[in-house]
Design a protein around this motif. Structure first.
Motif, PDB file in Angstrom:
ATOM      1  N   TYR A  58      14.548  -6.132 -14.735  1.00 26.93           N
ATOM      2  CA  TYR A  58      13.563  -7.458 -14.052  1.00 26.93           C
ATOM      3  C   TYR A  58      12.178  -6.990 -13.573  1.00 26.93           C
ATOM      4  CZ  TYR A  58      17.575 -10.401 -14.541  1.00 26.93           C
ATOM      5  OH  TYR A  58      18.509 -11.374 -14.758  1.00 26.93           O
ATOM      6  N   LEU A  59      11.667  -5.667 -13.712  1.00 31.20           N
ATOM      7  CA  LEU A  59      10.544  -5.451 -13.023  1.00 31.20           C
ATOM      8  C   LEU A  59       9.341  -5.854 -13.998  1.00 31.20           C
ATOM      9  CD1 LEU A  59      10.969  -1.609 -12.122  1.00 31.20           C
ATOM     10  CD2 LEU A  59      11.247  -3.455 -10.847  1.00 31.20           C
ATOM     11  N   ASN A  60       8.178  -6.382 -13.113  1.00 28.54           N
ATOM     12  CA  ASN A  60       7.066  -6.652 -13.980  1.00 28.54           C
ATOM     13  C   ASN A  60       5.989  -6.399 -13.066  1.00 28.54           C
ATOM     14  OD1 ASN A  60       6.996  -8.812 -12.337  1.00 28.54           O
ATOM     15  ND2 ASN A  60       7.445 -10.404 -13.859  1.00 28.54           N
ATOM     16  N   GLU A  61       4.766  -6.853 -13.651  1.00 29.44           N
ATOM     17  CA  GLU A  61       3.537  -6.634 -12.888  1.00 29.44           C
ATOM     18  C   GLU A  61       3.378  -7.146 -11.345  1.00 29.44           C
ATOM     19  OE1 GLU A  61       3.040  -9.750 -15.333  1.00 29.44           O
ATOM     20  OE2 GLU A  61       3.666  -7.669 -15.713  1.00 29.44           O
ATOM     21  N   SER A  62       4.229  -8.064 -11.196  1.00 26.84           N
ATOM     22  CA  SER A  62       4.210  -8.920  -9.915  1.00 26.84           C
ATOM     23  C   SER A  62       4.643  -8.506  -8.828  1.00 26.84           C
ATOM     24  CB  SER A  62       4.546 -10.434 -10.002  1.00 26.84           C
ATOM     25  OG  SER A  62       6.142 -10.224 -10.319  1.00 26.84           O
ATOM     26  N   VAL A  63       5.552  -7.286  -9.060  1.00 26.61           N
ATOM     27  CA  VAL A  63       6.216  -6.675  -7.955  1.00 26.61           C
ATOM     28  C   VAL A  63       5.786  -5.054  -8.271  1.00 26.61           C
ATOM     29  CG1 VAL A  63       7.767  -8.156  -7.288  1.00 26.61           C
ATOM     30  CG2 VAL A  63       8.205  -6.332  -9.129  1.00 26.61           C
ATOM     31  N   LYS A  64       6.167  -4.247  -7.108  1.00 25.87           N
ATOM     32  CA  LYS A  64       5.815  -2.855  -7.437  1.00 25.87           C
ATOM     33  C   LYS A  64       7.193  -2.040  -7.099  1.00 25.87           C
ATOM     34  CE  LYS A  64       2.284   0.117  -5.910  1.00 25.87           C
ATOM     35  NZ  LYS A  64       1.242   0.040  -5.055  1.00 25.87           N
TER      36      LYS A  64
ATOM     37  N   GLU B 209       5.651 -13.003  -3.607  1.00 24.74           N
ATOM     38  CA  GLU B 209       4.908 -13.955  -2.777  1.00 24.74           C
ATOM     39  C   GLU B 209       4.898 -13.605  -1.382  1.00 24.74           C
ATOM     40  OE1 GLU B 209       6.325 -17.573  -3.813  1.00 24.74           O
ATOM     41  OE2 GLU B 209       5.381 -17.619  -5.874  1.00 24.74           O
ATOM     42  N   THR B 210       5.893 -12.754  -0.881  1.00 20.91           N
ATOM     43  CA  THR B 210       5.697 -12.941   0.626  1.00 20.91           C
ATOM     44  C   THR B 210       5.228 -11.230   1.033  1.00 20.91           C
ATOM     45  OG1 THR B 210       8.025 -13.831   0.461  1.00 20.91           O
ATOM     46  CG2 THR B 210       7.525 -12.782   2.460  1.00 20.91           C
ATOM     47  N   PRO B 211       4.043 -11.320   1.695  1.00 19.36           N
ATOM     48  CA  PRO B 211       3.479 -10.262   2.164  1.00 19.36           C
ATOM     49  C   PRO B 211       4.627  -9.212   2.880  1.00 19.36           C
ATOM     50  CG  PRO B 211       2.428 -11.935   2.882  1.00 19.36           C
ATOM     51  CD  PRO B 211       3.730 -12.479   2.458  1.00 19.36           C
ATOM     52  N   GLY B 212       4.526  -8.054   2.495  1.00 20.58           N
ATOM     53  CA  GLY B 212       5.385  -7.067   3.177  1.00 20.58           C
ATOM     54  C   GLY B 212       6.886  -7.167   2.875  1.00 20.58           C
ATOM     55  N   ALA B 213       7.227  -7.741   1.892  1.00 19.65           N
ATOM     56  CA  ALA B 213       8.644  -7.912   1.220  1.00 19.65           C
ATOM     57  C   ALA B 213       9.110  -6.591   0.724  1.00 19.65           C
ATOM     58  CB  ALA B 213       8.846  -9.279   0.321  1.00 19.65           C
ATOM     59  N   ILE B 214      10.491  -6.289   0.996  1.00 14.42           N
ATOM     60  CA  ILE B 214      10.851  -5.204  -0.029  1.00 14.42           C
ATOM     61  C   ILE B 214      12.497  -5.670  -0.355  1.00 14.42           C
ATOM     62  CG2 ILE B 214      11.763  -4.102   2.085  1.00 14.42           C
ATOM     63  CD1 ILE B 214      11.450  -1.499   0.360  1.00 14.42           C
ATOM     64  N   GLY B 215      12.863  -5.496  -1.498  1.00 10.57           N
ATOM     65  CA  GLY B 215      14.135  -5.593  -2.045  1.00 10.57           C
ATOM     66  C   GLY B 215      14.364  -4.725  -3.016  1.00 10.57           C
ATOM     67  N   TYR B 216      15.538  -5.128  -3.892  1.00  7.24           N
ATOM     68  CA  TYR B 216      15.876  -4.349  -4.900  1.00  7.24           C
ATOM     69  C   TYR B 216      16.017  -5.056  -6.187  1.00  7.24           C
ATOM     70  CZ  TYR B 216      19.860  -4.870  -2.172  1.00  7.24           C
ATOM     71  OH  TYR B 216      20.702  -5.384  -1.282  1.00  7.24           O
ATOM     72  N   LEU B 217      15.926  -4.614  -7.435  1.00  8.02           N
ATOM     73  CA  LEU B 217      15.940  -5.157  -8.515  1.00  8.02           C
ATOM     74  C   LEU B 217      16.549  -4.209  -9.631  1.00  8.02           C
ATOM     75  CD1 LEU B 217      12.790  -7.426  -8.868  1.00  8.02           C
ATOM     76  CD2 LEU B 217      15.029  -8.231  -8.845  1.00  8.02           C
ATOM     77  N   ALA B 218      17.035  -4.787 -10.755  1.00  9.41           N
ATOM     78  CA  ALA B 218      17.516  -4.007 -11.571  1.00  9.41           C
ATOM     79  C   ALA B 218      16.156  -3.753 -12.573  1.00  9.41           C
ATOM     80  CB  ALA B 218      18.744  -4.633 -12.780  1.00  9.41           C
ATOM     81  N   LEU B 219      16.307  -2.443 -13.408  1.00 10.64           N
ATOM     82  CA  LEU B 219      14.923  -2.192 -13.958  1.00 10.64           C
ATOM     83  C   LEU B 219      14.317  -3.397 -15.076  1.00 10.64           C
ATOM     84  CD1 LEU B 219      15.193   1.706 -14.542  1.00 10.64           C
ATOM     85  CD2 LEU B 219      14.186   0.486 -12.767  1.00 10.64           C
TER      86      LEU B 219
ATOM     87  N   GLY C 262       0.780  -1.068   0.046  1.00  4.89           N
ATOM     88  CA  GLY C 262      -0.138  -0.059  -0.085  1.00  4.89           C
ATOM     89  C   GLY C 262       0.579   1.145   0.082  1.00  4.89           C
ATOM     90  N   VAL C 263       1.985   1.435  -0.494  1.00  7.24           N
ATOM     91  CA  VAL C 263       2.936   2.521  -0.375  1.00  7.24           C
ATOM     92  C   VAL C 263       3.560   2.493  -1.903  1.00  7.24           C
ATOM     93  CG1 VAL C 263       4.874   3.496   0.303  1.00  7.24           C
ATOM     94  CG2 VAL C 263       3.529   2.246   2.014  1.00  7.24           C
ATOM     95  N   ASP C 264       3.610   3.710  -2.631  1.00  9.09           N
ATOM     96  CA  ASP C 264       4.204   3.533  -3.847  1.00  9.09           C
ATOM     97  C   ASP C 264       5.268   4.762  -3.933  1.00  9.09           C
ATOM     98  OD1 ASP C 264       2.782   6.023  -3.966  1.00  9.09           O
ATOM     99  OD2 ASP C 264       1.906   5.384  -6.067  1.00  9.09           O
ATOM    100  N   ASN C 265       5.498   5.196  -2.816  1.00  5.18           N
ATOM    101  CA  ASN C 265       6.660   6.471  -2.680  1.00  5.18           C
ATOM    102  C   ASN C 265       7.251   6.238  -1.305  1.00  5.18           C
ATOM    103  OD1 ASN C 265       8.371   8.664  -3.227  1.00  5.18           O
ATOM    104  ND2 ASN C 265       6.969   9.956  -2.217  1.00  5.18           N
ATOM    105  N   LEU C 266       8.551   6.331  -1.251  1.00  2.15           N
ATOM    106  CA  LEU C 266       9.294   6.522   0.277  1.00  2.15           C
ATOM    107  C   LEU C 266      10.226   7.571  -0.053  1.00  2.15           C
ATOM    108  CD1 LEU C 266      10.206   2.861   0.831  1.00  2.15           C
ATOM    109  CD2 LEU C 266       8.478   4.170   2.095  1.00  2.15           C
ATOM    110  N   THR C 267      10.484   8.378   0.973  1.00  2.47           N
ATOM    111  CA  THR C 267      11.593   9.246   1.190  1.00  2.47           C
ATOM    112  C   THR C 267      12.722   8.538   1.419  1.00  2.47           C
ATOM    113  OG1 THR C 267      11.341   9.573   3.356  1.00  2.47           O
ATOM    114  CG2 THR C 267      10.092  11.039   2.158  1.00  2.47           C
TER     115      THR C 267
END
Lengths: 313, 330
Positions: free
Chosen positions: A229-235, A217-227, A144-149
């Motif tokens: 590798y992004l797709n609609e399964s993650v935000k 698949e993990t609720p509340g998970a955060i990590g980092y990816l190269a652009l 439920g977040v799409d921006n972080l400082t």
């Protein structure tokens, strides 16, 4: 006596076979070690590996992130120049750098500057920046977040913020998905997104595909990816309101990006040089680089050195 | 000899002499045929020996050079990079690129042991139970159907186990127990499944080797089938079953990929079976490609590899001791 001599003969035979294997395959670790040691005090030897004859195979070893781009470029290059041989292998940035420094590979692919790794004679290597990769903090879509400082991001990754509701999201616990300590992606994120703050312990995975799967698949998970590798399964999360995309990266408005390097030992020559020129040419930069999810290095409006200092081009 | 005439004498003498001569020739021919080495055979012999010897020598050389190589790299952490062995084995913080660099591998060692023991605890009763079923309870169905099915598990690549664990087991644990999912438990269960066929087939062989007479004797004394199985068959097959378990543990200890995918790989110490942990193998595979040859970080990974090697030597030693015991029992 006779049996002993036969046994010795068998031993020598095997020894000869082993020695034969060793000298053919420079990637054998046993073979590599003395080379690494001897490379520093013998600079006269240093130009040799970078000058293969015209039809000698070129080997490009290292970064798995850069591998798809180099593989595609090598395929196109070989179909245009018949008789040339370019072998592309993975193995990780560290492997790439040590192999090119020891002369075992013609090109060492790396996600990070050679200067950032201990034990690499960086002054002997010539850097060819072939592409730029952007990285984004990526979260499970249900946080439920799409921006972080930046402050919030640092708080999350250092373990001070443990629930997404503290940053205005859903009431779920934060789960960190890190890369291994030695990873190039982690080094970039550590330096430019977390300003050098130490990450808290979390799940650690090496492959980008696995990281994406875990985050999705993990609720509340955060990590980092190269652009790429992004797709609609993650935000992908915005950082200080700036979206991680090409337009923001070329101006350094979005700071979490890194060069993809192809190092040679000494100035390249022969096929190696032709291949690197081909990669820097419009055909690869304009098409293959974009198709494999990178940003063409030719479009960058800023430049960054190994220490992280940014200058306008 | 008769003296009738010089001619006759010579005739006879000639004949005898010729015969003797022929005999001698035949004898010497036979002798040479029998005593002299046959060139073709001796050549075959020689090459056969040479090939077999070089195979054995190659294996020996490979093993010795691997041990030497790992030991020389792994020990340089302690002798070249001056990391204390005690800190390495008991230290809790692993940060080889930090300032100061810390090489505490205790959590990896603990993780490897815990996950191996957990896998053995789950797989041993299952494997031995299946072996009893196949030999004692329902041999025809067991040997025709159950055994091949269990042996099929051997052929599945470990990455597939890992992926199935990641897709099925981890979410299951997460939802069932409301925890992270990546955990010691997930790693142990995936490993248990992987070592199950090893344990089952070795235990089956051990139970099969218990002499039929002993079963008959037990029955004759009035023991029930269960009493026979428990007191006679299992007792007789105990060293074999222990061998099966140790063999399975050795495999579990060295497994890297499947465990790495489900265990979470955090270097923090776990508080419960539901917490993530790291193992020796996953620490090596995650970092090996990114480190530079000859640096302290790289050497420390080799030290972890050396530790793994020593552990597998230890497992083999136990197996040897168990094997000797089995012979003594007979």
């Amino acid at each position: 006596m006779k049996r002993l001599s036969k046994f010795m003969m068998a031993l020598t035979l095997v020894g000869a076979i082993l020695a034969g294997c060793g000298s053919n395959n420079a990637a054998t670790p046993q073979q590599e070690q003395p080379k690494t040691d001897s490379s520093a005090p013998a600079p006269a030897d240093s130009n040799k590996p970078a000058e293969p004859a015209a039809n000698e195979p070129v080997t490009a070893v290292g970064s798995t992130a850069l591998q798809p781009l180099v593989e595609q470029a090598a395929k196109d290059f070989m179909s245009k120049n018949s008789g040339t041989q370019i072998q592309v292998q993975g193995g990780g940035s560290g492997t790439g750098l040590s192999q090119v420094a020891s002369g075992a590979a013609s090109i060492g692919n790396s996600d990070i500057f050679a200067e950032e790794k201990d034990g690499i004679p960086a002054q002997e290597l010539v850097d060819h920046k072939v592409a730029v990769v952007g990285m984004a903090a990526v979260a499970n879509p249900q946080v439920g977040v799409d921006n972080l400082t930046k402050e919030q991001l640092i708080g999350i990754f250092t373990g001070k913020i443990t629930n997404w509701k503290e940053v205005g999201g859903a009431d779920v616990k934060v789960t960190l998905v890190n890369r291994p300590k030695s990873s190039g992606t982690r080094a970039v994120f550590h330096q430019f997104a977390l300003d050098g703050n130490e990450e808290a312990e979390g799940i650690t995975e090496d492959s980008s595909g696995t990281v994406r799967k875990i985050i999705s698949e993990t609720p509340g998970a955060i990590g980092y990816l190269a652009l790429s590798y992004l797709n609609e399964s993650v935000k992908a999360l915005k950082l200080d309101g700036v979206e991680a995309n090409k337009d923001n990266i070329v101006t350094n408005k979005y700071p979490v990006w890194a060069y993809e390097h192809m190092y040679t030992k000494g100035e390249p020559a022969g096929t190696t040089k032709a291949f690197l020129d081909y990669i820097m040419g419009d055909e690869v930069q304009g098409k293959t680089v974009v198709e494999t999810g990178f940003i063409p290095v030719t479009e960058m409006k800023v430049e960054r050195d190994a220490q992280g200092n940014v200058t306008q081009k | 000899m008769n003296r009738q005439g010089s001619d006759g004498m010579t005739m006879i003498e000639k004949n005898v002499g010729r015969q003797q001569h022929r005999l001698a020739r035949d004898k010497s021919y036979l002798q040479s045929k029998l005593l002299k080495p046959n060139k073709k055979q001796s050549l075959e012999n020689f090459f056969g020996k040479a090939i077999a010897m070089s195979c054995a020598a190659l294996l020996l050389i490979a093993v010795i050079s691997i041990i030497y190589f790992i030991a020389s790299k792994g020990l340089s952490t302690f002798f070249v990079n001056q990391v204390s062995i005690v800190d390495f084995l008991t230290g809790l913080k692993w940060d080889p690129e930090g300032e100061p660099a810390l090489f505490g591998a205790f959590s990896f060692i603990l993780g490897s042991f815990l996950v191996t023991v957990l896998a053995a605890l789950v797989a041993a009763p299952l494997g031995i139970g299946a072996a009893i079923f196949m030999n004692e309870i329902y041999p025809t169905f067991g040997k025709k159907f159950v055994k091949p099915v269990i042996e099929l598990l051997v052929g599945i690549p470990s990455v597939v186990y890992g992926y199935v664990g990641l897709t099925v087991l981890v979410p299951f644990i997460r939802e069932r127990f409301e925890v992270l999912g990546f955990s010691l438990l997930a790693g142990g269960l995936v490993l248990a499944l992987m070592i199950l066929p090893t344990i089952t087939s070795v235990a089956t062989d051990a139970i099969e080797a218990v002499p039929q007479d002993m079963r008959n004797a037990a029955r004759a004394l009035g023991a029930t089938r269960w009493q026979t199985i428990w007191h006679v068959v299992l007792h007789g097959a105990l060293p074999g079953c222990l061998t099966a378990i140790v063999l399975g543990m050795a495999r579990a200890f060295g497994e890297a990929l499947a465990v790495q995918m489900v265990i979470g790989n955090t270097s923090k110490l776990p508080e419960s079976i539901f917490d993530p942990i790291s193992t020796l193998t996953s620490a090596i595979t995650l970092n090996m490609g990114n480190t530079i040859q000859g640096t302290a970080y790289n050497n420390a990974l080799w030290s972890l590899a050396l530790l793994l090697l020593l552990m597998s030597l230890f497992f083999i030693m136990i197996l040897r001791i168990l094997g000797r015991k089995k012979l003594d029992n007979r």
